[in-house]
Design a protein around this motif. Structure first.
Motif, mmCIF file in Angstrom:
data_model
loop_
_atom_site.group_PDB
_atom_site.id
_atom_site.type_symbol
_atom_site.label_atom_id
_atom_site.label_comp_id
_atom_site.label_asym_id
_atom_site.label_seq_id
_atom_site.Cartn_x
_atom_site.Cartn_y
_atom_site.Cartn_z
ATOM 1 N N VAL A 104 -20.829 19.090 17.887
ATOM 2 C CA VAL A 104 -21.342 19.873 16.594
ATOM 3 C C VAL A 104 -20.194 20.518 16.088
ATOM 4 C CG1 VAL A 104 -22.995 21.439 15.791
ATOM 5 C CG2 VAL A 104 -23.820 19.515 17.410
ATOM 6 N N PRO A 105 -19.736 20.396 14.887
ATOM 7 C CA PRO A 105 -18.566 21.151 14.494
ATOM 8 C C PRO A 105 -18.936 22.629 14.238
ATOM 9 C CG PRO A 105 -19.015 19.161 12.921
ATOM 10 C CD PRO A 105 -20.181 19.520 13.788
ATOM 11 N N PHE A 106 -17.762 23.462 14.775
ATOM 12 C CA PHE A 106 -17.778 24.727 14.899
ATOM 13 C C PHE A 106 -16.414 25.559 14.371
ATOM 14 C CE2 PHE A 106 -17.883 28.917 17.444
ATOM 15 C CZ PHE A 106 -18.770 29.500 16.754
ATOM 16 N N SER A 107 -16.619 26.849 13.943
ATOM 17 C CA SER A 107 -15.559 27.278 13.000
ATOM 18 C C SER A 107 -14.307 27.852 14.065
ATOM 19 C CB SER A 107 -15.919 28.494 12.281
ATOM 20 O OG SER A 107 -16.520 29.496 12.916
ATOM 21 N N ASP A 108 -14.900 28.189 15.452
ATOM 22 C CA ASP A 108 -13.917 28.688 16.191
ATOM 23 C C ASP A 108 -14.066 28.198 17.784
ATOM 24 O OD1 ASP A 108 -12.823 30.989 14.722
ATOM 25 O OD2 ASP A 108 -15.081 31.565 14.596
ATOM 26 N N PRO A 109 -13.482 26.836 17.526
ATOM 27 C CA PRO A 109 -13.805 26.070 18.929
ATOM 28 C C PRO A 109 -12.680 26.518 20.142
ATOM 29 C CG PRO A 109 -12.613 24.712 17.283
ATOM 30 C CD PRO A 109 -12.744 26.064 16.601
ATOM 31 N N VAL A 110 -13.099 27.589 20.812
ATOM 32 C CA VAL A 110 -11.978 28.088 21.588
ATOM 33 C C VAL A 110 -11.591 27.262 23.008
ATOM 34 C CG1 VAL A 110 -12.743 30.663 21.124
ATOM 35 C CG2 VAL A 110 -13.698 29.282 22.879
ATOM 36 N N ALA A 111 -12.445 26.064 23.163
ATOM 37 C CA ALA A 111 -12.017 25.232 24.377
ATOM 38 C C ALA A 111 -11.335 24.119 23.906
ATOM 39 C CB ALA A 111 -13.340 24.889 25.019
ATOM 40 N N LEU B 155 -16.273 20.241 8.875
ATOM 41 C CA LEU B 155 -16.753 21.485 8.231
ATOM 42 C C LEU B 155 -16.408 21.358 6.589
ATOM 43 C CD1 LEU B 155 -16.369 24.363 10.756
ATOM 44 C CD2 LEU B 155 -18.584 23.253 10.032
ATOM 45 N N ALA B 156 -15.241 20.804 6.216
ATOM 46 C CA ALA B 156 -14.883 20.857 5.181
ATOM 47 C C ALA B 156 -15.508 19.799 4.308
ATOM 48 C CB ALA B 156 -13.138 20.324 5.085
ATOM 49 N N GLY B 157 -16.193 18.923 4.997
ATOM 50 C CA GLY B 157 -17.019 17.794 4.386
ATOM 51 C C GLY B 157 -18.497 18.266 4.192
ATOM 52 N N GLY B 158 -18.920 19.540 4.695
ATOM 53 C CA GLY B 158 -20.004 19.842 4.381
ATOM 54 C C GLY B 158 -21.070 19.884 5.782
ATOM 55 N N ALA B 159 -20.390 19.609 6.902
ATOM 56 C CA ALA B 159 -21.086 19.619 8.059
ATOM 57 C C ALA B 159 -21.973 20.678 8.447
ATOM 58 C CB ALA B 159 -20.343 19.068 9.094
ATOM 59 N N THR B 160 -23.419 20.485 8.886
ATOM 60 C CA THR B 160 -24.061 21.543 9.397
ATOM 61 C C THR B 160 -24.813 21.286 10.701
ATOM 62 O OG1 THR B 160 -26.046 20.799 8.227
ATOM 63 C CG2 THR B 160 -24.622 22.141 7.051
ATOM 64 N N VAL B 161 -25.298 22.017 11.294
ATOM 65 C CA VAL B 161 -25.984 21.800 12.566
ATOM 66 C C VAL B 161 -27.160 20.637 12.201
ATOM 67 C CG1 VAL B 161 -27.547 22.712 14.366
ATOM 68 C CG2 VAL B 161 -25.412 24.073 13.707
ATOM 69 N N PRO C 199 -20.814 12.362 7.631
ATOM 70 C CA PRO C 199 -21.731 11.895 8.444
ATOM 71 C C PRO C 199 -21.939 10.260 8.489
ATOM 72 C CG PRO C 199 -22.868 13.675 7.190
ATOM 73 C CD PRO C 199 -21.267 13.314 6.677
ATOM 74 N N ALA C 200 -21.715 9.555 7.517
ATOM 75 C CA ALA C 200 -21.798 8.351 7.598
ATOM 76 C C ALA C 200 -20.787 7.505 8.383
ATOM 77 C CB ALA C 200 -21.967 7.698 6.157
ATOM 78 N N GLU C 201 -19.511 8.120 8.118
ATOM 79 C CA GLU C 201 -18.273 7.570 8.756
ATOM 80 C C GLU C 201 -18.420 7.812 10.126
ATOM 81 O OE1 GLU C 201 -14.985 7.452 5.209
ATOM 82 O OE2 GLU C 201 -15.969 9.548 6.114
ATOM 83 N N ALA C 202 -18.833 8.960 10.624
ATOM 84 C CA ALA C 202 -18.982 9.391 11.944
ATOM 85 C C ALA C 202 -20.250 8.366 12.638
ATOM 86 C CB ALA C 202 -19.354 10.968 12.391
ATOM 87 N N LEU C 203 -20.965 8.158 12.080
ATOM 88 C CA LEU C 203 -22.054 7.117 12.472
ATOM 89 C C LEU C 203 -21.378 5.698 12.713
ATOM 90 C CD1 LEU C 203 -25.274 8.053 10.629
ATOM 91 C CD2 LEU C 203 -24.709 8.254 12.936
ATOM 92 N N ASP C 204 -20.621 5.096 11.825
ATOM 93 C CA ASP C 204 -19.791 3.914 12.090
ATOM 94 C C ASP C 204 -18.792 4.010 13.210
ATOM 95 O OD1 ASP C 204 -21.079 2.497 9.919
ATOM 96 O OD2 ASP C 204 -19.787 3.186 8.492
ATOM 97 N N ILE C 205 -18.306 5.218 13.418
ATOM 98 C CA ILE C 205 -17.370 5.374 14.494
ATOM 99 C C ILE C 205 -18.001 5.232 15.822
ATOM 100 C CG2 ILE C 205 -15.975 7.019 15.760
ATOM 101 C CD1 ILE C 205 -15.161 7.861 12.819
ATOM 102 N N VAL C 206 -19.200 6.022 15.740
ATOM 103 C CA VAL C 206 -20.020 5.784 17.096
ATOM 104 C C VAL C 206 -20.498 4.514 17.393
ATOM 105 C CG1 VAL C 206 -22.715 6.430 18.075
ATOM 106 C CG2 VAL C 206 -20.974 8.253 16.915
#
Length: 291
Positions: A53-60, A73-79, A31-38
């Motif tokens: 928003v990270p999801f396990s089956d991103p079909v698109a 998700l590996a880093g513990g991301a949640t909704v 989360p912290a690094e994503a904010l720096d990227i933004v």
């Protein structure tokens, strides 16, 4: 459309510019690094954001953005952690349009009313559910509008007139037109020779401004999108590839696959510099194309 999108597109039209909208995965790789990227892409000139928003089956999504889902998700991301990041971004950038890309299981799980209300309260302007077609969108549209969220639908490159009419009628904020069939990714380029037809087919039914996505990876692609009549372009995989090059993954030997291990940015300053150069070039193309 929400006031932020309306103001953005009006301002850009007055300047004879198109919009450049980068896609960033929340929580990737943390989360912290994503904010720096933004912060880096906004400082470099992004006109709006599309946040995943990270999801396990991103079909698109193709392999590049799939990997960003997995890293987050590996880093513990949640909704819930994504919602917290949106709150932070909104507090820092009160006028910036924030669009969300979220897979349909999330609103089903949380309940439509709760889902749209909590993202609206966090500061999101729009939500695109890429695995919910417009023909099944009525309950999502109703819940979105009740919460003050702009519902966004995808206009496929070779969609039927009925689908395009539905997308134009139901989308607010903007219409996400895709420049080619398939999933996200730079492995298959935008089909620039057919962009005029793609945009014209959507425009026949009126509706919100059109942003073109899928395969948009260079300033030339942005120029082509705007020359074709789009209001701007969305880029995801090309940005995600830059991020991926700066991510290191720490694993315990034999304990976990490297691709599914939590990661971290080796040098955020270097990543921010590369992202900034890329975004500035893409944004500059929106001015060149519009002149």
């Amino acid at each position: 459309m929400t006031a932020r999108y309306e103001k953005l597109f009006t301002t850009l039209a007055d300047r004879n510019e198109g919009a450049f909208v980068p896609f960033i995965m929340l929580g990737d790789p943390s989360p912290a690094e994503a904010l720096d990227i933004v912060r880096a892409v906004v400082s470099a000139g992004a006109d709006a954001l599309e946040l995943g928003v990270p999801f396990s089956d991103p079909v698109a999504d193709g392999p590049t953005i799939q990997a960003s889902h997995i890293r987050a998700l590996a880093g513990g991301a949640t909704v819930d952690s994504a919602i917290e990041q949106i709150r932070t971004i909104r507090a820092e950038f009160p006028d910036l349009p924030i669009g969300m890309l979220i897979y349909g299981n999330v609103p089903f799980t949380r309940g439509l009313e709760t889902f749209y209300s909590e993202f609206a309260a966090a500061g999101a302007d729009s939500i695109l559910l890429p695995d919910v077609p417009v023909r099944e969108g009525a309950p999502f549209v109703a819940a979105a509008k009740a919460a003050g969220i702009d519902p966004i639908f995808i206009a496929p490159a070779r969609a039927s007139e009925r689908t395009l009419e539905g997308v134009a009628h139901s989308s607010q904020g903007y219409i996400y037109a895709i420049s080619r069939d398939g999933v996200t990714g730079t492995e298959k380029k935008s089909e620039t020779r057919g962009l005029d037809e793609v945009v014209a087919n959507v425009k026949r039914f009126g509706g919100a401004p059109i942003l073109l996505g899928f395969g948009i990876s260079s300033p030339a692609d942005v120029e082509a999108a705007i020359d074709a009549g789009a209001a701007g372009a969305i880029t995801g995989s090309a940005i995600t590839k830059i991020i991926d090059r700066h991510v290191s993954r720490e694993t315990t030997t034999g304990a976990v696959d490297e691709d599914q291990a939590p990661g971290h940015i080796d040098d955020m300053d270097a990543l921010a510099a590369e992202l900034s150069d890329f975004v500035r070039g893409m944004k500059a193309a929106t001015r060149k194309a519009a002149q």
